[in-house]
Design a protein around this motif. Structure first.
Motif, short mmCIF file in Angstrom:
data_model
loop_
_atom_site.label_atom_id
_atom_site.label_comp_id
_atom_site.label_asym_id
_atom_site.label_seq_id
_atom_site.Cartn_x
_atom_site.Cartn_y
_atom_site.Cartn_z
N LYS A 32 -11.36 -1.96 9.04
CA LYS A 32 -10.93 -0.85 8.20
C LYS A 32 -12.08 0.17 8.10
N TYR A 33 -11.80 1.40 8.50
CA TYR A 33 -12.79 2.47 8.38
C TYR A 33 -12.48 3.27 7.13
N PHE A 34 -13.45 3.30 6.22
CA PHE A 34 -13.23 3.88 4.90
C PHE A 34 -13.70 5.33 4.84
N ASN B 255 -4.50 4.50 4.26
CA ASN B 255 -3.99 3.63 3.21
C ASN B 255 -4.95 3.64 2.04
N TYR C 109 -8.61 4.16 3.69
CA TYR C 109 -9.09 3.59 4.94
C TYR C 109 -8.03 3.75 6.03
N THR C 110 -8.49 3.63 7.26
CA THR C 110 -7.59 3.69 8.41
C THR C 110 -8.14 2.79 9.50
N TYR C 111 -7.49 2.79 10.66
CA TYR C 111 -7.89 1.93 11.76
C TYR C 111 -8.15 2.76 13.01
N ASP D 277 -9.16 -4.79 13.90
CA ASP D 277 -8.87 -5.15 12.51
C ASP D 277 -9.77 -4.43 11.51
N ASN E 260 0.81 -1.21 0.00
CA ASN E 260 0.00 0.00 0.00
C ASN E 260 0.84 1.26 0.00
N THR F 190 0.94 4.91 1.43
CA THR F 190 0.32 5.61 2.55
C THR F 190 0.72 7.07 2.54
#
Length: 646
Positions: free
Chosen positions: A139-141, A76, A62-64, A137, A28, A30
């Motif tokens: 992924k928030y888009f 990412n 997305y991120t966490y 885990d 990815n 980033t």
């Protein structure tokens, strides 16, 4: 039109779900965004609403949750290259540094020691942690258009996996999405007929974020997760020396009958269901001071059932029981519940960010035979400080203290030339190791906290066409908790010391040819060195050809993967309590596994074909990852990854 498009997308996804069931079932880029980055990137010209806007990977990111919590919000882009798409199994995804029962969706264990990041009580049933998509885990888009990614694998031997993600932003203020994953694998040994599954697993989650337009200082992330795994336990291949079907007992090669092999257990089943509800919410008081709350409810139900006959091979696993228990069937069941809340303050400046918190956990552990519930209330204090020393050098220090029960401290140094992570952990024993009652076993223990000092360091040496990363892994473990040769939990009386130097090496042989490899040399010492088993050598290699053609519209990545593992007495597996344990009777032979692969991409469509264990019958008849469980024989595997951005 938007609603119509979403409905079409849902219908399309449903079709792929059906296909997944029928089939049994990276690099990815980033970038860092500023602290209000859910909104900031929308100001980039690539994301503005214009007639010329083209939706694609650059309009989806997305991120966490951890990046929000620690004020280190890095996003990412979705993976758009086909490199190593063929590595889809749990073993391959973890760099061939684990073991399972030789089939997709079976109990997984890391070979290297990993200290528990939960320093308090936990259930102890972790064989299927690898397959659970938990809150950390998710992924928030942040998407400008509806985003869908579909991964489907059709593995040889009727093994398959499906992974579908869908996300949609109503605006910068609301995102909703879901993920569905499934694993279906028919038995690779002692196979009867189509539909004779060994593993069946489903995993789904719903997630999203909300930032009210009229309350822009508030942000909430939320998710609902659920996993179900059901595995037909075979107990391993029946030793040819005692297999009545063998007229002539020959060498170990007689283990490699695969579908025609005889196994120890016929009717045993393990079941693991887990999931919960989670929310993270924060409120910005000003640019350097925020308050946050994180809440989780988590539930796990584990069962083991079997109807057995001690006159046959079942006697290799089961023992006669007393008068008070049913003599020919097992119905073990354990339930674990957790309710946790964390309250904290956090913030950031141009050079550092910080987090300080208090957490409580209310736990319940219920064993069916023991009856009643054991309950604990745990209280924690902790925090994290992340310092930007220079634009390319970062130092992070984290600590956590379980009041009256344990602690965790970690330092993490990251730079252009060197990365290092050092930690010291004192964690409580799991419920399973302390208290268990089943039809085939019973124990009550009073173990001490397991304590460890851990170091991982990696030097980065990069030149044009070459990358060398020498590394060192070190663990010193006191009060090491393990399962012994009698399949019971036990605790080491002296230290276990693991020292594992190695390296990653990449070399560009030609403009389109590349050699990639990793090597690990493992030593175990200390007074209790025999209690931790590792192969002396683990090695991976890949020779690959990569070409970009048709003005970047097609990418081809093809080559050969190699994995070598030296001989050692690997841990065996006890299906009754889902635990790997020591054994001294079966030595896994050294082996080399060779895979041939072809990955390619056309626009948003990625495809792979792989001949796994291509060298079967050339260098050896087969191999073992776990005693009495052969690895998958030579197969032809196919898979696709298809992404949609509108």
């Amino acid at each position: 039109m938007l609603i119509l498009g979403v409905l079409k997308r849902v219908l399309f996804i449903s079709c792929f779900l059906v296909l997944g069931f029928v089939a049994f079932s990276q690099g990815n880029t980033t970038f860092s965004a500023n602290r209000d980055s859910l909104k900031s990137q929308r100001e980039n010209r690539l994301l503005k609403d214009t007639v010329k806007s083209v939706y694609g990977p650059l309009t989806t990111r997305y991120t966490y949750e951890k990046n929000f919590k620690f004020n280190n919000l890095i996003f990412n882009y979705p993976d758009t290259i086909p490199d190593n798409l063929h590595r889809y199994t749990d073993i391959e995804k973890n760099g061939n540094l684990g073991q399972n029962l030789g089939n997709l969706g079976t109990a997984y264990r890391n070979l290297y020691y990993e200290p528990s990041m939960t320093i308090g009580r936990r259930s102890g049933y972790n064989a299927y942690d690898e397959f659970y998509v938990g809150p950390e885990d998710i992924k928030y888009f942040d998407t400008k258009s509806p985003f869908t990614e579909i991964n489907v694998v059709y593995g040889g031997g009727r093994r398959g996996a499906t992974d579908i993600v869908f996300a949609l932003n109503d605006s910068i203020y609301l995102n909703l999405g879901f993920q569905y994953k499934s694993v279906r694998a028919e038995k690779q040994v002692s196979f009867l007929s189509t539909g004779d599954f060994q593993s069946r697993g489903t995993n789904y989650n719903f997630f999203g974020f909300i930032r009210p337009k009229k309350l822009p200082r508030y942000l909430a992330l939320f998710n609902v997760t659920q996993m179900k795994f059901s595995v037909d336990e075979q107990g391993g291949i029946l030793d040819p020396a005692i297999d009545p079907a063998n007229d002539v007992v020959s060498a170990k090669a007689t283990y490699f009958k695969y579908k025609d092999a005889n196994v120890v257990l016929d009717n045993a089943e393990s079941y693991d269901k887990r999931g919960g509800v989670h929310i993270f919410q924060q409120y910005n008081l000003d640019s350097v001071f925020q308050v946050y709350h994180s809440g989780t409810f988590y539930n796990q139900v584990v069962r083991y059932t079997d109807v057995y006959n001690l006159a046959g091979s079942d006697s290799l696993v089961y023992q006669p029981v007393g008068r008070d228990l049913v003599k020919d069937s097992i119905m073990d069941r354990t339930t674990y519940n957790e309710l946790s809340n964390e309250f904290g303050i956090k913030g950031s400046t141009k050079s550092f960010s910080y987090t300080v918190f208090y957490r409580n956990r209310y736990l319940k552990y219920d064993n069916r035979i023991l009856g009643g519930e054991g309950a604990d209330l745990e209280n924690y204090l902790g925090g994290t400080l992340r310092q930007k020393i220079t634009p390319k050098i970062f130092l992070k220090a984290s600590g956590e203290y379980l009041i009256g029960g344990g602690f965790f401290v970690e330092g993490d140094f990251t730079s252009t030339f060197f990365d290092a992570r050092v930690s010291k952990v004192s964690s409580q024993p799991s419920y399973l190791s302390e208290l268990y009652a089943g039809q085939q076993g019973y124990w009550i223990n009073g173990f001490k906290n397991e304590q460890s000092e851990n170091l991982y360091g990696e030097v980065k040496i990069n030149t044009p066409g070459m990358s060398l990363r020498p590394l060192l892994r070190f663990n010193r473990i006191a009060n090491y908790l393990y399962y012994d040769q009698d399949k019971r939990p036990n605790q080491a009386g002296s230290d276990v010391v693991i020292l594992a130097p190695g390296f990653h090496f990449d070399f560009k042989l030609a403009p389109k040819w590349k050699w990639s490899s990793s090597f690990y040399y493992n030593t175990v010492s200390g007074g209790s060195s025999d209690l931790y088993r590792l192969p002396d050598i683990l090695a991976n290699g890949q020779l690959a050809y990569k070409n970009v053609i048709f003005d970047g519209k097609m990418i081809i990545h093809t080559g050969i993967d190699l994995h070598y593992r030296s001989a050692y007495y690997a841990n065996a597996y006890n299906p009754i309590v889902q635990q790997y344990h020591l054994q001294d009777d079966f030595e896994n032979d050294a082996f080399i596994k060779v895979d041939l692969f072809l990955n390619f991409k056309v626009e948003n469509f990625n495809f792979f074909v792989k001949s796994a264990h291509f060298n079967q019958g050339i260098t050896a008849e087969g191999y073992f990852l776990t005693p009495y469980y052969t690895g998958v024989k030579r197969t032809l595997d196919l898979g696709v990854r298809w992404s949609f951005y509108n």
